[in-house]
Design a protein around this motif. Structure first.
Motif, PDB file in Angstrom:
ATOM      1  N   CYS A  43       0.817  -1.108  -0.068  1.00 49.48           N
ATOM      2  CA  CYS A  43      -0.163  -0.090   0.041  1.00 49.48           C
ATOM      3  C   CYS A  43       0.872   1.361   0.042  1.00 49.48           C
ATOM      4  O   CYS A  43       0.609   2.199  -0.877  1.00 49.48           O
ATOM      5  CB  CYS A  43      -0.834   0.089   1.199  1.00 49.48           C
ATOM      6  N   GLY A  55       2.140  10.066   1.019  1.00 46.54           N
ATOM      7  CA  GLY A  55       0.658   9.637   1.370  1.00 46.54           C
ATOM      8  C   GLY A  55       0.779   9.744   3.134  1.00 46.54           C
ATOM      9  O   GLY A  55       1.651  10.426   3.680  1.00 46.54           O
ATOM     10  N   GLU A  69      -4.819   2.058   7.450  1.00 51.03           N
ATOM     11  CA  GLU A  69      -5.468   2.806   6.188  1.00 51.03           C
ATOM     12  C   GLU A  69      -4.357   3.793   5.614  1.00 51.03           C
ATOM     13  O   GLU A  69      -3.794   4.510   6.257  1.00 51.03           O
ATOM     14  CB  GLU A  69      -6.464   3.808   7.026  1.00 51.03           C
ATOM     15  N   SER A  71      -3.521   6.484   2.430  1.00 56.25           N
ATOM     16  CA  SER A  71      -4.051   7.321   1.409  1.00 56.25           C
ATOM     17  C   SER A  71      -3.163   7.984   0.942  1.00 56.25           C
ATOM     18  O   SER A  71      -2.072   8.376   1.185  1.00 56.25           O
ATOM     19  CB  SER A  71      -5.452   8.227   2.348  1.00 56.25           C
ATOM     20  N   ASP A  72      -3.405   8.636  -0.368  1.00 55.20           N
ATOM     21  CA  ASP A  72      -2.732   9.459  -1.226  1.00 55.20           C
ATOM     22  C   ASP A  72      -3.695  10.325  -1.873  1.00 55.20           C
ATOM     23  O   ASP A  72      -4.758  10.097  -1.772  1.00 55.20           O
ATOM     24  CB  ASP A  72      -1.850   8.523  -2.089  1.00 55.20           C
ATOM     25  N   ARG A  73      -3.090  11.302  -2.751  1.00 53.28           N
ATOM     26  CA  ARG A  73      -3.668  12.017  -3.354  1.00 53.28           C
ATOM     27  C   ARG A  73      -3.248  12.226  -5.056  1.00 53.28           C
ATOM     28  O   ARG A  73      -3.547  13.014  -5.682  1.00 53.28           O
ATOM     29  CB  ARG A  73      -3.423  13.613  -3.100  1.00 53.28           C
ATOM     30  N   THR A 111     -11.106   2.771  -1.760  1.00 51.86           N
ATOM     31  CA  THR A 111     -11.977   3.891  -2.014  1.00 51.86           C
ATOM     32  C   THR A 111     -11.248   4.855  -3.000  1.00 51.86           C
ATOM     33  O   THR A 111     -10.012   5.230  -2.482  1.00 51.86           O
ATOM     34  CB  THR A 111     -12.343   4.893  -0.962  1.00 51.86           C
ATOM     35  N   THR A 112     -11.358   4.987  -4.267  1.00 48.56           N
ATOM     36  CA  THR A 112     -10.602   5.574  -5.041  1.00 48.56           C
ATOM     37  C   THR A 112     -11.314   6.556  -6.183  1.00 48.56           C
ATOM     38  O   THR A 112     -12.371   6.247  -6.432  1.00 48.56           O
ATOM     39  CB  THR A 112      -9.521   4.501  -6.010  1.00 48.56           C
ATOM     40  N   THR A 117      -6.448   7.894  -3.396  1.00 51.45           N
ATOM     41  CA  THR A 117      -7.080   6.276  -3.076  1.00 51.45           C
ATOM     42  C   THR A 117      -6.963   6.319  -1.559  1.00 51.45           C
ATOM     43  O   THR A 117      -5.954   6.796  -0.903  1.00 51.45           O
ATOM     44  CB  THR A 117      -6.115   5.573  -3.873  1.00 51.45           C
ATOM     45  N   VAL A 118      -7.766   5.597  -1.086  1.00 47.71           N
ATOM     46  CA  VAL A 118      -7.538   5.109   0.515  1.00 47.71           C
ATOM     47  C   VAL A 118      -7.859   3.722   0.299  1.00 47.71           C
ATOM     48  O   VAL A 118      -8.883   3.051  -0.173  1.00 47.71           O
ATOM     49  CB  VAL A 118      -8.735   5.673   1.154  1.00 47.71           C
ATOM     50  N   ARG A 120      -7.683   0.244   2.799  1.00 47.93           N
ATOM     51  CA  ARG A 120      -8.092   0.248   4.363  1.00 47.93           C
ATOM     52  C   ARG A 120      -7.668  -1.582   4.362  1.00 47.93           C
ATOM     53  O   ARG A 120      -8.451  -2.319   3.670  1.00 47.93           O
ATOM     54  CB  ARG A 120      -9.476   0.314   4.859  1.00 47.93           C
TER      55      ARG A 120
END
Length: 180
Positions: A43, A55, A69, A71-73, A111-112, A117-118, A120
């Protein structure tokens, strides 16, 4: 306890050390620990490689499940990539990270979209660990709450606050409910 840390390419090794220490503290060991670390590393590396170069990881335990979890941008994961459930052919470069995550973690959710994107990951811990008790049980670890910062010595013998703040751009260790 909830751990929040920001990472980039320069802090990947330190991020791995934080994940290792936290996962051990929550009771993962052996193959379960190895599986969790490999899935979480996929991840983190994917966030750096495909998600804008940096991230954030949030790690906590709830109802006997260690949750990581990431996440990124970045631009998001194409639907065709998430739809694939088979191991990509060996002649194709890449494409194995998501496949690995799905096989190694007990739970995986994506979730993207165009804003990022996240991912988990969930790994059941047995029996459910209590954060400070688990930290105190580690060899060489003494931990106590000090405001919202955990003070103690990590499993590698480094002061835990130093371990968390070394090369990592931003780390918070929050004691209490992760939803707060």
């Amino acid at each position: 306890m909830r751990i929040i840390l920001r990472f980039d390419e320069r802090s990947l090794a330190r991020t791995r050390h934080v994940l290792l220490s936290a996962a051990r503290a929550h009771g993962l060991d052996g193959t379960r620990l190895d599986d969790f670390l490999l899935a979480a590393d996929e991840c983190v590396v994917n966030a750096v490689r495909h998600g804008g170069g940096e991230g954030r990881v949030v790690l906590w335990c709830a109802d006997g499940v260690l949750i990581c979890e990431v996440s990124d941008r970045g631009p998001g994961i194409p639907e065709r990539v998430l739809a694939g459930t088979s191991l990509p052919p060996s002649v194709e470069p890449g494409g194995r990270g998501i496949w690995l995550m799905r096989r190694l973690a007990d739970e995986v959710a994506f979730t993207t979209g165009p804003g990022g994107t996240v991912v988990r990951l969930g790994m059941r811990v047995s029996p459910p660990a209590r954060e400070l008790a688990a930290l105190d049980a580690q060899p060489g670890v003494t931990a106590r709450p000090a405001g919202s910062v955990l003070v103690g010595r990590g499993v590698l013998g480094e002061p835990l606050v130093e371990l968390l703040h070394g090369d990592v751009p931003e780390v918070q260790v929050v004691l209490g409910d992760p939803a707060e």
